[in-house]
Design a protein around this motif. Sequence first.
Motif, short mmCIF file in Angstrom:
data_model
loop_
_atom_site.label_atom_id
_atom_site.label_comp_id
_atom_site.label_asym_id
_atom_site.label_seq_id
_atom_site.Cartn_x
_atom_site.Cartn_y
_atom_site.Cartn_z
N PHE A 194 0.84 -1.18 0.00
CA PHE A 194 0.00 0.00 0.00
C PHE A 194 0.88 1.24 0.00
O PHE A 194 1.77 1.38 0.82
N HIS A 195 0.64 2.14 -0.96
CA HIS A 195 1.39 3.39 -1.07
C HIS A 195 0.47 4.55 -0.71
O HIS A 195 -0.60 4.71 -1.31
N LYS A 196 0.86 5.34 0.23
CA LYS A 196 0.07 6.50 0.62
C LYS A 196 0.23 7.61 -0.40
O LYS A 196 1.34 7.85 -0.90
N LEU A 197 -0.87 8.30 -0.72
CA LEU A 197 -0.85 9.41 -1.66
C LEU A 197 -1.15 10.71 -0.93
O LEU A 197 -1.97 10.75 -0.01
N GLN A 198 -0.50 11.78 -1.37
CA GLN A 198 -0.80 13.10 -0.85
C GLN A 198 -0.75 14.09 -2.00
O GLN A 198 0.27 14.20 -2.69
N LEU A 199 -1.85 14.80 -2.24
CA LEU A 199 -1.94 15.75 -3.33
C LEU A 199 -2.02 17.17 -2.79
O LEU A 199 -2.70 17.43 -1.81
N GLN A 200 -1.32 18.08 -3.46
CA GLN A 200 -1.35 19.49 -3.10
C GLN A 200 -1.46 20.32 -4.37
O GLN A 200 -1.01 19.91 -5.44
N ILE A 201 -2.06 21.50 -4.24
CA ILE A 201 -2.15 22.43 -5.36
C ILE A 201 -1.01 23.44 -5.25
O ILE A 201 -0.85 24.10 -4.22
N LYS A 202 -0.24 23.56 -6.30
CA LYS A 202 0.92 24.44 -6.30
C LYS A 202 0.51 25.88 -6.00
O LYS A 202 -0.48 26.38 -6.53
N ASN A 203 1.25 26.48 -5.11
CA ASN A 203 1.04 27.88 -4.69
C ASN A 203 -0.23 28.07 -3.86
O ASN A 203 -0.63 29.20 -3.59
N HIS A 204 -0.89 26.96 -3.51
CA HIS A 204 -2.08 27.03 -2.66
C HIS A 204 -1.98 25.96 -1.57
O HIS A 204 -2.74 24.99 -1.56
N PRO A 205 -1.03 26.11 -0.65
CA PRO A 205 -0.81 25.07 0.37
C PRO A 205 -1.99 24.86 1.31
O PRO A 205 -2.10 23.80 1.93
N ASP A 206 -2.87 25.83 1.42
CA ASP A 206 -4.00 25.71 2.33
C ASP A 206 -5.25 25.13 1.66
O ASP A 206 -6.27 24.93 2.33
N ALA A 207 -5.18 24.87 0.37
CA ALA A 207 -6.33 24.33 -0.34
C ALA A 207 -6.64 22.91 0.14
O ALA A 207 -5.73 22.13 0.43
#
Length: 224
Positions: A194-207
């Motif tokens: 199992f691989h954990k995923l984490q997605l973020q929006i560039k230049n919007h760390p609080d999104a």
Amino acid sequence: MIPEAVVGANGQAAVITFDRQVNVVQNFTSDADAITKAFDTLRPSDNMGGRMIDAVGPALKLIAGLPGSRRANILMIGERRDRGSKEKLSDLIPEIQHAGVTIYSLTYSAYSTPFTIKPEEYEPTGGGLLQAVTEVARLAKENTTEALTDATGGRRFRFETKSKLENDLIRLETEIHSRYFLSFTPELDPAPRFHKLQLQIKNHPDAVVRARSGYWSAATAAGN
């Protein structure tokens, strides 16, 4: 409201019920009247036989039978905990994720004190099949809908009244029809992992980004 919220203008929907038995009430159709009629035929049942997990398998089979590629969603309506399924959720999760299905839930409690569990408690980590399966099994027993939605990147809604249900369906409509589809090809592992995923929006760390918590990866035998 369910046809509009879940199906949209060009989609299809099927209706499956689960209590002590799992039944396909309406196969996939784009006819909103047929979907509404399927819901109109439903009748209350006892809450001691809600085989929620067992209902997912037939739903996946119906989805697999649809022609072409499409974005598929499953909406679970009921209590948050499974009652009496024969299928194990830990065995079903890889199949759900392989199908690319997103699961949403609209839940209520039949008791004044509902079953609860904190979402942050479910964080399966990469590298341990036993640990990941144990976490899925634990969460499935205490809050089945949370296990299903977390594993697929869906969202949970809870209603107590008809007006709250209607508001949740409006929010669900916005959620379903504004999602993005992201894909990549991971390297194969020699064993289930199992691989954990984490997605973020560039230049919007609080999104706030809603996505599946991770994915299963394993090498297949030659010729399979």
